[in-house]
Design a protein around this motif. Structure first.
Motif, PDB file in Angstrom:
ATOM      1  N   ASP A  24      31.630  38.149  38.757  1.00 10.10           N
ATOM      2  CA  ASP A  24      31.575  37.771  37.358  1.00 10.10           C
ATOM      3  C   ASP A  24      32.205  36.388  37.220  1.00 10.10           C
ATOM      4  O   ASP A  24      33.231  36.105  37.848  1.00 10.10           O
ATOM      5  N   ALA A  25      31.594  35.518  36.433  1.00  8.20           N
ATOM      6  CA  ALA A  25      32.101  34.149  36.287  1.00  8.20           C
ATOM      7  C   ALA A  25      33.493  34.130  35.668  1.00  8.20           C
ATOM      8  O   ALA A  25      34.286  33.238  35.956  1.00  8.20           O
ATOM      9  N   PHE A  26      33.807  35.100  34.839  1.00 14.52           N
ATOM     10  CA  PHE A  26      35.110  35.128  34.180  1.00 14.52           C
ATOM     11  C   PHE A  26      36.166  35.845  35.021  1.00 14.52           C
ATOM     12  O   PHE A  26      37.279  35.352  35.191  1.00 14.52           O
ATOM     13  N   MET A  27      35.832  37.016  35.563  1.00  9.08           N
ATOM     14  CA  MET A  27      36.808  37.835  36.292  1.00  9.08           C
ATOM     15  C   MET A  27      36.821  37.566  37.790  1.00  9.08           C
ATOM     16  O   MET A  27      37.772  37.917  38.469  1.00  9.08           O
ATOM     17  N   GLY A  28      35.771  36.987  38.329  1.00  4.92           N
ATOM     18  CA  GLY A  28      35.688  36.761  39.770  1.00  4.92           C
ATOM     19  C   GLY A  28      35.079  37.959  40.466  1.00  4.92           C
ATOM     20  O   GLY A  28      34.259  38.664  39.899  1.00  4.92           O
ATOM     21  N   ILE A  29      35.507  38.218  41.694  1.00  2.00           N
ATOM     22  CA  ILE A  29      34.959  39.323  42.472  1.00  2.00           C
ATOM     23  C   ILE A  29      35.648  40.624  42.084  1.00  2.00           C
ATOM     24  O   ILE A  29      36.872  40.681  41.987  1.00  2.00           O
ATOM     25  N   SER A  30      34.838  41.655  41.868  1.00  3.11           N
ATOM     26  CA  SER A  30      35.402  42.973  41.585  1.00  3.11           C
ATOM     27  C   SER A  30      34.824  43.978  42.574  1.00  3.11           C
ATOM     28  O   SER A  30      33.676  43.878  42.983  1.00  3.11           O
ATOM     29  N   ILE A  31      35.653  44.925  42.964  1.00  3.48           N
ATOM     30  CA  ILE A  31      35.244  45.992  43.871  1.00  3.48           C
ATOM     31  C   ILE A  31      35.427  47.307  43.127  1.00  3.48           C
ATOM     32  O   ILE A  31      36.520  47.606  42.652  1.00  3.48           O
ATOM     33  N   PHE A  32      34.361  48.075  42.991  1.00  2.00           N
ATOM     34  CA  PHE A  32      34.350  49.304  42.194  1.00  2.00           C
ATOM     35  C   PHE A  32      34.785  49.022  40.756  1.00  2.00           C
ATOM     36  O   PHE A  32      35.447  49.839  40.124  1.00  2.00           O
ATOM     37  N   GLY A  33      34.465  47.847  40.226  1.00  2.00           N
ATOM     38  CA  GLY A  33      34.782  47.499  38.850  1.00  2.00           C
ATOM     39  C   GLY A  33      36.206  47.031  38.620  1.00  2.00           C
ATOM     40  O   GLY A  33      36.585  46.729  37.499  1.00  2.00           O
ATOM     41  N   ASN A  34      37.012  46.940  39.671  1.00  2.00           N
ATOM     42  CA  ASN A  34      38.404  46.506  39.550  1.00  2.00           C
ATOM     43  C   ASN A  34      38.532  45.116  40.164  1.00  2.00           C
ATOM     44  O   ASN A  34      38.172  44.914  41.317  1.00  2.00           O
ATOM     45  N   ALA A  35      39.066  44.167  39.391  1.00  2.00           N
ATOM     46  CA  ALA A  35      39.201  42.798  39.885  1.00  2.00           C
ATOM     47  C   ALA A  35      40.514  42.575  40.645  1.00  2.00           C
ATOM     48  O   ALA A  35      40.730  41.507  41.195  1.00  2.00           O
ATOM     49  N   TYR A  36      41.396  43.584  40.690  1.00  2.00           N
ATOM     50  CA  TYR A  36      42.668  43.522  41.414  1.00  2.00           C
ATOM     51  C   TYR A  36      43.513  42.322  40.993  1.00  2.00           C
ATOM     52  O   TYR A  36      44.152  41.683  41.811  1.00  2.00           O
ATOM     53  N   ILE A  37      43.513  42.014  39.699  1.00  2.00           N
ATOM     54  CA  ILE A  37      44.303  40.893  39.178  1.00  2.00           C
ATOM     55  C   ILE A  37      45.795  41.216  39.248  1.00  2.00           C
ATOM     56  O   ILE A  37      46.608  40.352  39.566  1.00  2.00           O
ATOM     57  N   GLU A  38      46.166  42.476  38.990  1.00  2.00           N
ATOM     58  CA  GLU A  38      47.584  42.834  39.011  1.00  2.00           C
ATOM     59  C   GLU A  38      48.181  42.755  40.414  1.00  2.00           C
ATOM     60  O   GLU A  38      49.386  42.682  40.578  1.00  2.00           O
ATOM     61  N   LYS A  39      47.356  42.748  41.448  1.00  2.27           N
ATOM     62  CA  LYS A  39      47.825  42.641  42.836  1.00  2.27           C
ATOM     63  C   LYS A  39      47.540  41.263  43.422  1.00  2.27           C
ATOM     64  O   LYS A  39      47.461  41.114  44.630  1.00  2.27           O
ATOM     65  N   ASN A  40      47.391  40.250  42.584  1.00  2.00           N
ATOM     66  CA  ASN A  40      47.072  38.886  43.032  1.00  2.00           C
ATOM     67  C   ASN A  40      45.792  38.843  43.857  1.00  2.00           C
ATOM     68  O   ASN A  40      45.695  38.104  44.831  1.00  2.00           O
ATOM     69  N   ARG A  41      44.824  39.671  43.475  1.00  2.00           N
ATOM     70  CA  ARG A  41      43.496  39.723  44.102  1.00  2.00           C
ATOM     71  C   ARG A  41      43.552  40.072  45.592  1.00  2.00           C
ATOM     72  O   ARG A  41      42.836  39.517  46.410  1.00  2.00           O
ATOM     73  N   THR A  42      44.443  40.985  45.939  1.00  2.00           N
ATOM     74  CA  THR A  42      44.512  41.446  47.321  1.00  2.00           C
ATOM     75  C   THR A  42      44.213  42.938  47.388  1.00  2.00           C
ATOM     76  O   THR A  42      44.467  43.673  46.432  1.00  2.00           O
ATOM     77  N   VAL A  43      43.656  43.372  48.501  1.00  2.00           N
ATOM     78  CA  VAL A  43      43.385  44.780  48.766  1.00  2.00           C
ATOM     79  C   VAL A  43      43.900  45.104  50.165  1.00  2.00           C
ATOM     80  O   VAL A  43      44.135  44.222  50.972  1.00  2.00           O
ATOM     81  N   GLU A  44      44.055  46.385  50.440  1.00  2.00           N
ATOM     82  CA  GLU A  44      44.493  46.828  51.754  1.00  2.00           C
ATOM     83  C   GLU A  44      43.268  47.223  52.567  1.00  2.00           C
ATOM     84  O   GLU A  44      42.601  48.206  52.268  1.00  2.00           O
ATOM     85  N   LYS A  45      42.972  46.429  53.587  1.00  2.00           N
ATOM     86  CA  LYS A  45      41.814  46.660  54.446  1.00  2.00           C
ATOM     87  C   LYS A  45      42.231  47.522  55.636  1.00  2.00           C
ATOM     88  O   LYS A  45      43.288  47.314  56.218  1.00  2.00           O
ATOM     89  N   VAL A  46      41.395  48.484  55.985  1.00  2.00           N
ATOM     90  CA  VAL A  46      41.664  49.376  57.103  1.00  2.00           C
ATOM     91  C   VAL A  46      40.929  48.842  58.325  1.00  2.00           C
ATOM     92  O   VAL A  46      39.723  48.622  58.278  1.00  2.00           O
TER      93      VAL A  46
END
Length: 76
Positions: free
Chosen positions: A40-62
């Protein structure tokens, strides 16, 4: 249900996630497909509808072990 217990968890940016990667969602390993990744141009990349803004756009990769001809090679 067989679960691989030997894996490494690495914190990565959401922009580096691709289809086929596995991430932790509520401490459950979940494989990502093309349908789960949206831009999304406003939110950026989202995974399952969550942009992970509260985590500074980081996820835990396995990262699972990779074997070739019966020998351990690397985690990917």
């Amino acid at each position: 249900m067989n679960i691989i217990k030997d894996y490494i968890i690495k914190t990565v940016n959401t922009e580096s996630i691709q289809s086929g990667d596995t991430i932790l969602i509520k401490n459950i390993p979940t494989t990502i497909t093309n349908n789960n990744i949206k831009y999304d141009a406003f939110m950026g990349i989202s995974i399952f509808g969550n942009a992970y803004i509260e985590k500074n756009r980081t996820v835990e990769k396995v990262l699972y072990p990779y074997f070739y001809r019966g020998e351990f090679k690397e985690y990917r």
